[in-house]
Design an enzyme around this catalytic site. Structure first.
Site, mmCIF file in Angstrom:
data_model
loop_
_atom_site.group_PDB
_atom_site.id
_atom_site.type_symbol
_atom_site.label_atom_id
_atom_site.label_comp_id
_atom_site.label_asym_id
_atom_site.label_seq_id
_atom_site.Cartn_x
_atom_site.Cartn_y
_atom_site.Cartn_z
ATOM 1 N N LYS A 111 0.810 -1.219 0.000
ATOM 2 C CA LYS A 111 0.000 0.000 0.000
ATOM 3 C C LYS A 111 0.844 1.270 0.000
ATOM 4 O O LYS A 111 0.355 2.336 -0.347
ATOM 5 C CB LYS A 111 -0.959 0.014 1.201
ATOM 6 N N LYS A 194 -4.744 -10.822 -6.131
ATOM 7 C CA LYS A 194 -5.948 -11.194 -5.374
ATOM 8 C C LYS A 194 -7.126 -10.295 -5.782
ATOM 9 O O LYS A 194 -6.928 -9.147 -6.208
ATOM 10 C CB LYS A 194 -5.706 -11.174 -3.866
ATOM 11 N N LYS A 197 -11.106 -4.744 -3.786
ATOM 12 C CA LYS A 197 -12.178 -3.756 -3.876
ATOM 13 C C LYS A 197 -11.808 -2.619 -4.805
ATOM 14 O O LYS A 197 -12.679 -1.959 -5.366
ATOM 15 C CB LYS A 197 -12.415 -3.161 -2.483
HETATM 16 P P1 AMP Z 1 -10.983 -5.905 3.747
HETATM 17 O O1 AMP Z 1 -11.825 -5.633 2.595
HETATM 18 O O2 AMP Z 1 -9.552 -5.689 3.466
HETATM 19 O O3 AMP Z 1 -11.458 -5.241 4.996
HETATM 20 O O4 AMP Z 1 -11.118 -7.468 4.006
HETATM 21 C C1 AMP Z 1 -12.198 -8.062 4.694
HETATM 22 C C2 AMP Z 1 -11.975 -9.561 4.815
HETATM 23 O O5 AMP Z 1 -11.974 -10.179 3.515
HETATM 24 C C3 AMP Z 1 -10.620 -9.948 5.438
HETATM 25 O O6 AMP Z 1 -10.818 -11.057 6.298
HETATM 26 C C4 AMP Z 1 -9.764 -10.346 4.257
HETATM 27 O O7 AMP Z 1 -8.777 -11.271 4.588
HETATM 28 C C5 AMP Z 1 -10.798 -10.967 3.329
HETATM 29 N N1 AMP Z 1 -10.396 -10.865 1.911
HETATM 30 C C6 AMP Z 1 -10.141 -9.729 1.225
HETATM 31 N N2 AMP Z 1 -9.803 -10.009 -0.060
HETATM 32 C C7 AMP Z 1 -9.869 -11.370 -0.174
HETATM 33 C C8 AMP Z 1 -9.638 -12.288 -1.259
HETATM 34 N N3 AMP Z 1 -9.308 -11.860 -2.470
HETATM 35 N N4 AMP Z 1 -9.795 -13.615 -1.010
HETATM 36 C C9 AMP Z 1 -10.147 -14.055 0.228
HETATM 37 N N5 AMP Z 1 -10.378 -13.244 1.286
HETATM 38 C C10 AMP Z 1 -10.239 -11.918 1.095
#
Ligand code: AMP
Ligand code: TRP
Length: 328
Positions: A111, A194, A197
């Protein structure tokens, strides 16, 4: 009863990776644990946010939690900034954390690069310490997250161990909980990255609120390979393997069984079935989301959740202040 804690950032475009990596487990764990699910708005501001959008995204994530099946009668659902203990504990943990260990975090490295000469916010650097505070504040036993959070869970455990070594009994030692399939869902247009968002191409992800036509388009366009064989092999067939992971976690059918089912058939059939499974899995979520998102009940649930969370947090903070000799 053992306790679960997890959080999602209110940064928009919640996708299938978030669902399979995290949210789906949130629902399943409610059977056997006291669950605390947080919308981590203070993590979101480690990068610039539009205040109006942030407020909306907080309610979006709250509504999604409920839409996927988090039950506010059983679990605590609340917004991080509504409970002051998170910021307070974060500072205390900061004083026991090291520059070196935080510099090694891959998420920080990712980041903080490519910022076109812009300064790197200190909050981005401290992000894992705030996350450790979230977890330790609730005497958490288990933390359901995707694989990308493994390093952050480790640093949380290191901090808890370090402080318990000096002041025994201060923190409960948490453990990460990662799904077997779905812990790392990759981008549909580039299976070496990966699913995220923030990717510009909307067909790189399936958002939980996507319409069936959009889901179909994204899956039919998804990158595969020219070998034509539905087989799980992450190294040589990352695109097909990613689709198999999604298929398996949404349907509950094992990857081995799917390989058999599609033997001798092309990607077309496989993708068409995956479209159907995905549309069927997301339709009820979208419907419940629409019912909940603009209901007056949503904010009441969050307010009540914050009160319950704060009661637990205050008890922990009393113990922590005592351990460190803070205050009167
Ligand atoms: P965040 O959007 O970063 O707050 O992530 C929320 C949850 O989604 C966290 O537990 C991340 O580890 C999981 N997560 C985010 N991106 C992925 C992905 N591409 N595959 C699996 N889990 C994900
Ligand atoms: N860092 C997590 C993510 O981006 C979100 C998060 C913040 C979290 N605090 C947490 C997850 C505590 C689990 C526990 O995915």
């Amino acid at each position: 009863m053992k306790r679960v804690f997890s959080g999602v950032q209110p940064t928009g475009n919640i996708h299938l990776g978030n669902y399979l990596g995290a949210l789906k487990q949130f629902v399943e764990l409610q059977k056997d644990y006291q669950c605390v699910y947080c919308i981590v708005d203070m993590h979101a501001i480690t990068l610039p946010q539009d205040p109006k959008e942030l407020k909306e995204h907080i309610l979006d994530v709250a509504a999604l939690y409920l839409a996927v099946g988090v039950d506010p009668q059983k679990s605590i659902v609340f917004v991080q900034s509504d409970v002051p203990g998170h910021a307070e504990l974060s500072w205390i943990l900061t004083c026991s954390s090291y520059m070196g260990e935080l510099s090694r975090m891959t998420q920080f490295k990712d980041k903080s690069k490519n910022r076109d000469g812009e300064s790197i916010p200190t909050g981005l650097f401290m992000y894992p310490v705030l996350m450790a505070a979230d977890i330790l504040l609730y005497d958490t036993d288990l933390v359901p997250v995707g694989n990308d959070q493994k390093q952050h869970i480790e640093i949380c455990r290191d901090l808890a161990g370090r402080i318990n070594g000096k002041y025994p009994g201060t923190f409960v030692m948490p453990e990460g909980y990662f799904p077997q399939a779905g812990a790392r869902i990759m981008a549909l247009d580039d299976p070496t990255k990966k699913m995220s968002k923030s990717a510009e191409n909307i067909h790189s992800r399936i958002s939980l609120l996507d319409e069936p036509a959009k889901i179909k388009k994204s899956i039919m366009k998804a990158t595969t390979d020219s070998d034509g064989c539905v087989r799980f092999d992450v190294e040589n067939k990352p695109g097909v393997s990613n689709l198999l992971s999604i298929y398996s976690s949404l349907s509950g059918v094992s990857i081995a069984e799917l390989e058999q089912r599609y033997e001798g058939r092309g990607y077309g059939d496989f993708k068409k079935d995956l479209v159907e499974i995905t549309v069927d899995a997301l339709a009820p979520i979208r419907q419940r989301y629409e019912e909940i998102r603009y209901s007056s009940e949503l904010k009441d649930i969050l307010k009540e959740g914050a009160q319950k969370a704060d009661a637990i947090a205050q008890q922990t903070m009393k113990r922590v202040r005592e351990s460190f000799g803070l205050g009167l």
